[in-house]
Structure formats: C-alpha cells, structure tokens
Motif scaffolding. Structure first.
Motif, PDB file in Angstrom:
ATOM      1  N   PRO A  30      24.056 -15.560 -33.268  1.00 33.48           N
ATOM      2  CA  PRO A  30      23.696 -16.255 -32.029  1.00 33.48           C
ATOM      3  C   PRO A  30      22.192 -16.492 -31.889  1.00 33.48           C
ATOM      4  CG  PRO A  30      25.409 -14.663 -31.574  1.00 33.48           C
ATOM      5  CD  PRO A  30      24.986 -14.445 -33.013  1.00 33.48           C
ATOM      6  N   ALA A  31      21.371 -15.558 -32.349  1.00 29.43           N
ATOM      7  CA  ALA A  31      19.916 -15.739 -32.256  1.00 29.43           C
ATOM      8  C   ALA A  31      19.459 -16.940 -33.081  1.00 29.43           C
ATOM      9  CB  ALA A  31      19.197 -14.479 -32.718  1.00 29.43           C
ATOM     10  N   THR A  32      20.054 -17.122 -34.237  1.00 29.66           N
ATOM     11  CA  THR A  32      19.723 -18.277 -35.080  1.00 29.66           C
ATOM     12  C   THR A  32      20.135 -19.561 -34.385  1.00 29.66           C
ATOM     13  OG1 THR A  32      19.962 -16.959 -37.083  1.00 29.66           O
ATOM     14  CG2 THR A  32      20.128 -19.359 -37.332  1.00 29.66           C
ATOM     15  N   MET A  33      21.345 -19.551 -33.806  1.00 27.59           N
ATOM     16  CA  MET A  33      21.836 -20.749 -33.124  1.00 27.59           C
ATOM     17  C   MET A  33      21.008 -21.036 -31.885  1.00 27.59           C
ATOM     18  SD  MET A  33      23.674 -23.357 -33.292  1.00 27.59           S
ATOM     19  CE  MET A  33      24.586 -22.907 -34.757  1.00 27.59           C
ATOM     20  N   THR A  34      20.516 -20.021 -31.219  1.00 29.12           N
ATOM     21  CA  THR A  34      19.655 -20.220 -30.052  1.00 29.12           C
ATOM     22  C   THR A  34      18.428 -21.038 -30.438  1.00 29.12           C
ATOM     23  OG1 THR A  34      20.413 -18.201 -28.965  1.00 29.12           O
ATOM     24  CG2 THR A  34      18.247 -19.038 -28.302  1.00 29.12           C
TER      25      THR A  34
END
Length: 147
Positions: free
Chosen positions: A66-70
């Motif tokens: 999720p951090a990458t997608m954020t």
C-alpha cells in the motif's frame, strides 16, 4: 480427461503462453509514447478497464505494498490522472477513479498497441488472421467459463 487430451492442452497452453508474452513485449514498445512509467500505466489500466478501487484494492491488484501504491497514486493525482472520491456505500472508504484525461491517454495507448499488433498480423494471410480471431474467441471463452 484422457492423458493424450491433457498433453495436447498443456502443449497448446505452453505455445499460447509464449506467443502471448512475445506479443505483449512487442506492443509494449508503444507505451513510452504515453509519457508514463510502466507502474503508473499498469495502475491506471486497472482503474480505466476495471473501475474505481480503494487504495488497498489497487495495491493488491498490482501486487505492491500500500505504501508503494500511495506514492504512485499521489503522483497520478498531481498529474490529473486520478481523482479520489468517497465510497457511496461506506463514507469511510476513499476510492481512486480514473479521470477523463486518464481515460483518453489509456484508450490512445490501447489504440497504438492494437495498431502495432494489427501491422504484425497484416503479414499473414486473410485465412490466418481469421484463425487468430477464432483462437482469441476460444481463449476468451475458456477464460470466462466457470470451473
């Protein structure tokens, strides 16, 4: 399923898999014209062709954290390719959706890919192109049938 029929299916699947990978690698050469990285194009493809997603759903679809997608979504938002909206059924959830700008870019990219593939298929006879169309329909049918 008989062993012989199973082996034919495995051989066909192996040939199709190889051809599909080569075809995708070939048409992907058109992607730099979009001005977007492969990761951003992939995320946008999920949104344009699959509809709005929550950030976690988008991350799962792209097999990233999720951090990458954020970070990806933040950059796409700043560029005007995505917008955030509250989920109609659950106001606590924010969905990421493609903007009209994004849809234009993605559809044009798809057109470039299809044009490149059509040019390759143009090297074949009309009968061979008809066979490819029929094969594509069969693959689509196999993919949509319930197990």
């Amino acid at each position: 399923m008989s062993r012989q029929k199973s082996n034919r299916a495995v051989e066909a699947a192996d040939r199709f898999h190889s051809a599909a990978i080569h075809a995708l690698r070939h048409v992907r050469r058109e992607d730099p014209a979009s001005g977007l990285s492969a990761a951003r194009l992939s995320a946008l493809s999920v949104l344009v062709f699959g509809g709005p997603r929550a950030l976690g759903e988008l991350a799962a679809a792209e097999h990233v954290r999720p951090a990458t997608m954020t970070r990806i979504v933040q950059a796409l938002d700043e560029a005007g390719f995505v917008a955030r909206e509250r989920d109609a059924r659950d106001g606590r959830v924010t969905r990421i959706r493609a903007t009209a700008k994004c849809e234009r870019v993605m559809w044009r990219g798809r057109e470039r890919r299809v044009e490149r593939l059509a040019a390759l298929l143009g090297r074949l006879t009309a009968a061979e192109v008809a066979q490819i169309r029929e094969a594509a329909e069969l693959v689509e049918r196999a993919l949509t049938q319930q197990p």
